[in-house]
Design an enzyme around this catalytic site. Structure first.
Site, PDB file in Angstrom:
ATOM      1  N   HIS A   1       0.815  -1.217   0.000  1.00 43.07           N
ATOM      2  CA  HIS A   1       0.000   0.000   0.000  1.00 43.07           C
ATOM      3  C   HIS A   1       0.856   1.277   0.000  1.00 43.07           C
ATOM      4  O   HIS A   1       0.717   2.092  -0.922  1.00 43.07           O
ATOM      5  CB  HIS A   1      -0.994  -0.063   1.168  1.00 43.07           C
ATOM      6  CG  HIS A   1      -1.780   1.186   1.363  1.00 43.07           C
ATOM      7  ND1 HIS A   1      -2.638   1.682   0.408  1.00 43.07           N
ATOM      8  CD2 HIS A   1      -1.829   2.054   2.404  1.00 43.07           C
ATOM      9  CE1 HIS A   1      -3.191   2.805   0.860  1.00 43.07           C
ATOM     10  NE2 HIS A   1      -2.718   3.047   2.070  1.00 43.07           N
TER      11      HIS A   1
ATOM     12  N   HIS B   1       2.677   7.454   5.573  1.00 40.47           N
ATOM     13  CA  HIS B   1       1.389   8.016   5.979  1.00 40.47           C
ATOM     14  C   HIS B   1       0.577   7.144   6.933  1.00 40.47           C
ATOM     15  O   HIS B   1      -0.234   7.646   7.690  1.00 40.47           O
ATOM     16  CB  HIS B   1       0.558   8.392   4.749  1.00 40.47           C
ATOM     17  CG  HIS B   1      -0.134   7.231   4.102  1.00 40.47           C
ATOM     18  ND1 HIS B   1       0.476   6.451   3.157  1.00 40.47           N
ATOM     19  CD2 HIS B   1      -1.362   6.716   4.286  1.00 40.47           C
ATOM     20  CE1 HIS B   1      -0.364   5.503   2.777  1.00 40.47           C
ATOM     21  NE2 HIS B   1      -1.481   5.628   3.450  1.00 40.47           N
TER      22      HIS B   1
ATOM     23  N   GLU C   1      -0.694   5.826  12.559  1.00 40.65           N
ATOM     24  CA  GLU C   1      -1.984   5.273  12.937  1.00 40.65           C
ATOM     25  C   GLU C   1      -1.926   3.756  13.153  1.00 40.65           C
ATOM     26  O   GLU C   1      -2.541   3.238  14.069  1.00 40.65           O
ATOM     27  CB  GLU C   1      -3.042   5.598  11.883  1.00 40.65           C
ATOM     28  CG  GLU C   1      -4.435   5.413  12.446  1.00 40.65           C
ATOM     29  CD  GLU C   1      -5.502   5.351  11.366  1.00 40.65           C
ATOM     30  OE1 GLU C   1      -5.158   5.460  10.179  1.00 40.65           O
ATOM     31  OE2 GLU C   1      -6.664   5.178  11.738  1.00 40.65           O
ATOM     32  N   ASP C   2      -1.180   3.063  12.315  1.00 45.01           N
ATOM     33  CA  ASP C   2      -1.272   1.603  12.316  1.00 45.01           C
ATOM     34  C   ASP C   2      -0.073   0.854  12.898  1.00 45.01           C
ATOM     35  O   ASP C   2      -0.082  -0.365  12.959  1.00 45.01           O
ATOM     36  CB  ASP C   2      -1.498   1.098  10.878  1.00 45.01           C
ATOM     37  CG  ASP C   2      -2.856   1.525  10.345  1.00 45.01           C
ATOM     38  OD1 ASP C   2      -3.730   1.833  11.188  1.00 45.01           O
ATOM     39  OD2 ASP C   2      -3.036   1.554   9.124  1.00 45.01           O
TER      40      ASP C   2
ATOM     41  N   ASP D   1     -20.278  10.477 -29.219  1.00 43.37           N
ATOM     42  CA  ASP D   1     -18.932  10.889 -28.831  1.00 43.37           C
ATOM     43  C   ASP D   1     -18.392  10.087 -27.649  1.00 43.37           C
ATOM     44  O   ASP D   1     -18.117  10.624 -26.598  1.00 43.37           O
ATOM     45  CB  ASP D   1     -18.855  12.397 -28.562  1.00 43.37           C
ATOM     46  CG  ASP D   1     -20.120  12.910 -27.906  1.00 43.37           C
ATOM     47  OD1 ASP D   1     -20.959  12.072 -27.524  1.00 43.37           O
ATOM     48  OD2 ASP D   1     -20.269  14.130 -27.777  1.00 43.37           O
TER      49      ASP D   1
HETATM   50 MN    MN Z   1      -3.264   4.462   3.697  1.00 42.61          MN
END
Ligand code: MN
Length: 727
Positions: free
Chosen positions: A48, A72, A76-77, A259
């Site tokens: 990721h 990033h 958080e993780d 189109d």
């Molecule tokens: Mn992410």
């Protein structure tokens, strides 16, 4: 999985070794932090951050931003803290990671409040440094690409948010390619059937379309070469979501769409654009009204290009975009890449004129109280397709598609919006709800005593107009609820022998307000006006002695219906409430009997829903609690709003009778809102119509004229058969 070397190669194309080293360091750090973690897809988690960093490198972002792409999700993780990032990568990267890090889920009571808060935080971070949104968009892009591994409910919620917020933000920033991909990915999860239908159709036509594209490119290259003009021609099948939108807008089936394929010519310099345009128009006939010059008039996101539609080699419509290499880079990578290239480092949105819209949006959204309102004005602020209109002095204003003269007025100045009375488009007077088109010249007629109306909320398209109108009507309604509440309380007071004005002066009403948990008298009065509390209850607590004679009081109440009539004697009955001809939160006109000005009327205080006004002889009134009836009368003149009235016409079933009736309505200046008719076996027809009249005089005159029509047997006013409605 993307390899780190691919990212370093891309970074190396535009930036120095120092930047590439920072990116490599971030990669190593992220790999260690996420080691052992897996994505729902089963891939290692690192896939990721790699994908996010790759997207950022392709957008030519600087080393700090690409590094932040790698890091990033670490705060958080993983066990990594914001301070760790600061220590290892410096303030700049840490601020970017902080801006992107989602906030704790615990502090919000609903998904919507949480979403609103996340986005609010993101917008603020963007305002500090625009690069935050690029990391966020790259993050969302990869999450959308791997959304199939999520639960269906989550897929829909994330897709909706992507469509509403992120695709629009990408568009605003001129990130065309990312916008298109985000839209297509969301569309696939939101409307899988339509997506599949279009995708299948494209697949079946692929062979023919590829051949057609090759043909057009060959013809065009030939023409350009003969005339010594250099250009690179590309042809492609449009994005599925763009096709879907066009089908809907033009109400066409896929087979009728012409189109679906778009061509692009990229030339070295701006002047070549017009040379190519000339040759295209000489080769194929241009479709009138389809030429757009975004070079001389760039879009708000700085997009520049020439667009034209011609009748192609197979007699079909064919769209061609023509732009220079520089314009193409801007169209693909957006306005920020332009700024990064020029300035480097942090992009403070608040310092750049091109990002005024972001600051304005933050201002409007700050005004909104709850998260629902916030999300709504955000969606309003992030409009997708814009139009350009002119002020009478020739200044260009940018507005969303289908914006109206009211939006225009607020865009010019809040004062003009607040007093906007009429609008002229290209010199002609138009209704304020008229949708504007690109190129229109708009002039606003402002009047000092004109004010925003709640009805405007039905058609305005900008957050600015919406917010202002809402604020205005809320304040105005509050004032009206206080004065209506005061009238109702005074009326009740007189009936009970209580001097309410005195109670205000000596503080006893204040005490009563506090007793009932209102913060002051005005709040209490407003609650009475909104019928959240009855006048009786308000005073009952104030003066306990009322309780001694409750029966008598009710009698006094119940004899009022017959009196609450038409013209007030000498400026109004002392204990009646004045009703203006406005339907709103405080006063509604009952749909069962549709009272019109001049009718004898009676008010009914419906719990928490304000006062419903009925005709005095309306059958539903007799079934109501007498305690809640309120004597009301019309305020004289001034209102121009039409009132609905219901009439019944019995006529002979003859040819042309309907035309005659319509003719009477026409000459009387009465609008027919709706109608139904039943033909009986006895050769008679019964019509029931809802018409719009100014007052009782116009209604009576119209009924009289209807009587005089030969085939008409009977005319009467009637109430809705459903009864009970409007209480
Ligand atoms: Mn992410």
């Amino acid at each position: 999985m993307i390899r780190i070397q691919e990212i370093l190669d891309k970074v190396g194309e535009y930036h120095n070794q120092e930047q590439a080293d920072l990116v490599r360091k971030a990669y190593v750090y992220a790999a260690a932090a996420h080691s052992g973690q897996v994505r729902l897809s089963g891939e290692p988690y690192l896939s990721h951050p790699l994908a996010v960093a790759y997207t950022l490198a392709s957008m030519r972002m600087d080393g700090h931003t690409v590094a932040a792409g790698f890091l990033h999700d670490t705060v958080e993780d993983t066990k990594v803290s914001s301070a760790d990032i600061r220590e290892n990568f410096g303030e700049d990267v840490a601020a970017l990671v902080d801006g992107v890090t989602k906030i704790s889920l615990l502090s919000f009571d609903s998904k919507e409040a949480q979403q609103a808060e996340n986005i609010r935080k993101m917008l603020l971070a963007m305002n500090e440094d625009l690069r935050v949104i690029f990391v966020k968009l790259a993050d969302r892009l990869h999450n959308m690409r791997t959304l199939e591994f999520m639960k269906p409910e989550k897929q829909r919620r994330i897709s909706q948010e992507t469509m509403d917020i992120y695709a629009s933000l990408a568009n605003r920033l001129g990130l065309h390619r990312i916008k298109l991909e985000l839209e297509d990915l969301s569309f696939r999860f939101l409307h899988p059937d339509s997506y599949g239908h279009i995708a299948g159709w494209i697949e079946r036509h692929k062979a023919t379309d590829t051949e057609y594209i090759a043909d057009v490119i060959r013809i065009l290259n030939d023409v350009l070469q003969r005339n010594g003009v250099k250009a690179q021609i590309k042809g492609r099948i449009k994005q599925i979501y763009s096709i879907f939108r066009k089908m809907n807008a033009q109400n066409l089936s896929l087979d009728e769409m012409h189109d679906i394929i778009a061509f692009r010519a990229i030339v070295p310099e701006m002047k070549d654009c017009y040379a190519v345009l000339g040759l295209v128009h000489a080769t194929w006939k241009p479709v009138p009204g389809r030429f757009k010059d975004y070079i001389s008039m760039p879009k708000a996101n700085m997009y520049q290009s020439l667009h034209t539609t011609v009748i192609g080699p197979k007699g079909e419509r064919m769209e061609i975009q023509i732009r220079s290499e520089e314009m193409d880079n801007l169209a693909e990578n957006g306005v920020a890449s332009h700024w990064l290239y020029k300035e480097g480092g942090r992009i403070k949105a608040r310092d750049v004129k091109e990002f005024n819209w972001l600051r304005e949006m933050l201002d409007w959204t700050r005004l909104e109280g709850n998260s629902q309102e916030f999300m709504r004005s955000l969606r309003f602020g992030l409009f997708k397709d814009e139009i350009y209109v002119f002020t009478p002095r020739g200044k260009v204003l940018e507005l969303p598609e289908n914006a109206t003269p009211v939006d225009f007025a607020y865009q010019v100045h809040t004062e003009i919006g607040d007093h906007c009375a009429g609008g002229k488009v290209n010199g002609r007077l138009v209704p304020l709800s008229t949708p504007l088109k690109s190129g229109d010249t708009v002039e606003i007629i402002a009047a000092p005593n004109h004010h925003p109306s709640r009805d405007w909320l039905k058609f305005v398209k900008t957050a600015k107009a919406r917010t202002r109108i809402q604020n205005f009507t809320r304040t105005e309604e509050k004032e009206r609820s206080i004065s209506l509440g005061r009238e109702m309380l005074e009326k009740q007071g007189r009936r009970l022998g209580i001097n309410v004005q005195k109670a205000v002066k000596d503080g006893s009403l204040q005490k009563c307000a506090l007793d009932l948990n209102f913060k002051d008298i005005d709040t209490l009065l407003s609650a009475v006006g909104y019928a959240r509390i009855t006048p009786r209850r308000a005073l009952h607590l104030l003066l306990p002695k009322i309780e001694e004679t409750p029966k008598e009081m009710e009698k006094a109440d119940s004899k009022h219906p017959a009196e609450g009539s038409g013209k007030p004697a000498g400026g109004g009955k002392a204990d009646s409430v004045v009703i203006k001809g406005i339907d709103d939160m405080l006063v509604r006109f009952a749909k069962c009997c549709n009272p019109v000005p001049g009718d004898a009327i009676i008010g009914y205080i419906s719990r928490g829903r304000g006062v419903a006004v009925h005709t005095a002889d309306c059958p539903t009134v007799s079934q109501m609690e007498p305690e809640r009836l309120l004597s009301v009368y019309w305020e004289g003149g001034g209102e121009t709003q039409p009132f609905p009235a219901r009439i019944r016409i019995l006529c002979k079933n003859e040819r042309g009778v309907l035309a005659k009736i319509a003719g009477v309505m026409e000459t009387s200046g009465v609008n027919i809102d709706s109608g139904s008719f039943r033909s009986g076996i006895d050769g008679r027809t019964e019509l029931e119509m809802l018409i719009e009249v100014a007052d009782i005089a116009q209604l009576l005159l119209t009924m009289d004229r209807l009587h005089k029509v030969d085939s008409v047997l009977e005319v009467s006013r009637t109430t809705a058969s459903a009864g009970g409605e409007g209480r």
